[in-house]
Enzyme design. Structure first.
Site, PDB file in Angstrom:
ATOM      1  N   LYS A 185       0.650  -1.201   0.078  1.00  0.00           N
ATOM      2  CA  LYS A 185       0.097  -0.021  -0.074  1.00  0.00           C
ATOM      3  C   LYS A 185       0.735   1.088  -0.044  1.00  0.00           C
ATOM      4  CE  LYS A 185      -3.360  -2.942   0.344  1.00  0.00           C
ATOM      5  NZ  LYS A 185      -2.627  -4.261   0.199  1.00  0.00           N
TER       6      LYS A 185
HETATM    7  C1  LIG Z   1      -9.134  -4.604  -0.942  1.00  0.00           C
HETATM    8  C2  LIG Z   1      -8.160  -5.407   0.178  1.00  0.00           C
HETATM    9  N1  LIG Z   1      -8.903  -5.286   1.333  1.00  0.00           N
HETATM   10  C3  LIG Z   1      -8.277  -5.904   2.255  1.00  0.00           C
HETATM   11  C4  LIG Z   1      -7.114  -6.276   2.156  1.00  0.00           C
HETATM   12  C5  LIG Z   1      -6.261  -6.989   3.491  1.00  0.00           C
HETATM   13  O1  LIG Z   1      -5.299  -6.017   3.781  1.00  0.00           O
HETATM   14  P1  LIG Z   1      -4.453  -6.632   5.166  1.00  0.00           P
HETATM   15  O2  LIG Z   1      -3.409  -7.369   4.565  1.00  0.00           O
HETATM   16  O3  LIG Z   1      -3.801  -5.176   5.760  1.00  0.00           O
HETATM   17  O4  LIG Z   1      -4.998  -7.337   5.970  1.00  0.00           O
HETATM   18  C6  LIG Z   1      -6.150  -5.952   1.128  1.00  0.00           C
HETATM   19  C7  LIG Z   1      -4.730  -6.440   0.918  1.00  0.00           C
HETATM   20  O5  LIG Z   1      -4.286  -6.306   0.037  1.00  0.00           O
HETATM   21  C8  LIG Z   1      -6.760  -5.500  -0.215  1.00  0.00           C
HETATM   22  O6  LIG Z   1      -6.379  -5.118  -1.258  1.00  0.00           O
END
Ligand SMILES: Cc1ncc(COP(=O)(O)O)c(C=O)c1O
Length: 389
Positions: A185
């Site tokens: 990110k």
């Molecule tokens: C759209 C979306 N939602 C949720 C997540 C989950 O994020 P995290 O890895 O911080 O749990 C991601 C991670 O790539 C994502 O792209």
């Protein structure tokens, strides 16, 4: 970068300031959730135009807690895009509810009021809209639909820090939004997440839920001059962020505008350089907002001379690390037992798309290598596999 190095698909922009902030947190002796987490919450919420921020261990944890405070449970359905990282759909299952997949807009890759309405039922308790790859979704029309239906709109803004919607940051005006600080990110704390909301009572409950349901946080007990005995008010979780992560996050947050500006500059350069590739769809701002270009997600036309996987091979052969485009959860074994929903746009986008490298300190030479590889494939150069018959 020398010619033999691989161009990575992504690389976080971290420097000495982040290292110093982490060291300072360690030297302070307070490494678990504490004052730096509280400061990061305030700063992040302000940056996205929300009154409350609640830091957690990941965006997946944030999505889970958002569904809990929205009161989503076993008999409920939650409309989600299948075209998203699997965490979006999985979070719905964590609360025992059923994810119902809706199709997406072919240009933005996001849910629309029309695609959501087509799958809403009397059991729909919430809609989880994703600002996919940082591309803002049109949340006003979804909010109106959810209000009329009596369901919650939860925003999965995992990728969207720094994107805007109708002149304000994505997240401003959201009932609740979930953010990720994974290294793919724009802002990273290694792992980490955040919830933002305008609802003070939700925020108070989220703070309890991330910390085992405790009535008084460990940090507040530590700060109290008299002994405080905590109570456990409901079944909670350990979804805390550490102060070491938050210290890094505070430095990263100060870089957000610069990161967005650089990504938009690189994206504009890509769009210009790739404009000669017939039929290639590149990410573009929708009329109502601006993307942060979290991922440079391109869609191949059906008559592209090599398949999507073939193009990934062409790129790899030329030292460029790319990735398939956004996955589709309904095509994965974890969701395979369901009757297959009718999602033609999702299936085309996931099959025909890929993510090209984009990172803050990408050089013109890096980018030229990527463009040259795509152009060569478009001109019919065959890959080690995957050329069309
Ligand atoms: C759209 C979306 N939602 C949720 C997540 C989950 O994020 P995290 O890895 O911080 O749990 C991601 C991670 O790539 C994502 O792209």
């Amino acid at each position: 970068m020398t010619a033999v190095d691989t161009v990575p698909v992504a690389r976080p922009w971290l420097g000495e300031e982040e290292a110093a902030a982490a060291v300072e947190a360690i030297r302070s002796g307070w490494v678990a959730q504490g004052p730096r987490v509280a400061a990061f919450e305030r700063a992040f919420a302000a940056a996205v135009g929300a009154s409350e921020g609640v830091a957690v261990s990941s965006c997946t944890a944030a999505l889970h807690l958002a569904l809990v405070v929205a009161g989503v449970g076993a008999e409920d359905e939650v409309v989600v895009p299948s075209l998203s990282f699997i965490a979006t759909a999985n979070a719905v299952r964590y609360v025992g509810a059923t994810p119902v997949f809706a199709d997406v807009d072919p240009v933005t890759g996001n849910l629309t009021a029309k695609t959501v309405q087509a799958v809403m039922t009397a059991r729909t308790r919430a809609v989880m809209v994703v600002h996919q790859a940082g591309m803002p979704a049109d949340v006003d029309e979804l909010r109106a639909l959810c209000d009329a239906h009596g369901s919650h709109l939860i925003e999965d803004a995992a990728c969207a820090a720094g994107s805007t919607y109708r002149g304000r940051p994505v997240g401003a005006g959201a009932a609740i939004a979930a953010w990720s600080f994974h290294p793919r990110k724009l802002l990273t704390t290694g792992e980490g997440g955040m919830l933002t909301t305008g609802d003070g009572r939700w925020a108070a409950r989220l703070r309890r839920l991330r910390e085992h349901g405790m009535s008084v946080s460990a940090a507040d007990r530590h700060a109290a001059s008299r002994p405080v005995v905590e109570r456990y008010l409901e079944t909670g979780f350990n979804y805390r962020m550490t102060d070491v992560q938050a210290a890094i996050g505070l430095v990263q947050l100060a870089r957000l505008d610069a990161i967005v500006a650089r990504r938009r500059e690189l994206a504009a350069r890509y769009a210009y350089a790739l404009s000669g590739v017939p039929g290639l769809q590149v990410p573009q701002d929708p009329p109502y907002g601006r993307t942060n270009h979290q991922s440079y997600w391109v869609v191949l036309p059906h008559d592209f001379p090599v398949t999507r996987d073939g193009l990934l091979h062409v790129l790899a052969d030329r030292g460029v690390s790319a990735r398939r485009g956004i996955m589709a959860a309904h095509l994965e074994p974890a969701y395979g037992a369901r009757p297959r929903p009718d999602l033609p746009i999702t299936e085309r986008l996931t099959a025909q798309s890929l993510i090209l490298p984009l990172f803050h300190d990408m050089t013109d030479a890096d980018q030229d290598r990527v463009v040259a590889a795509v152009q060569a494939a478009a001109a019919g150069a065959t890959a080690s596999s995957g050329s069309r018959p």
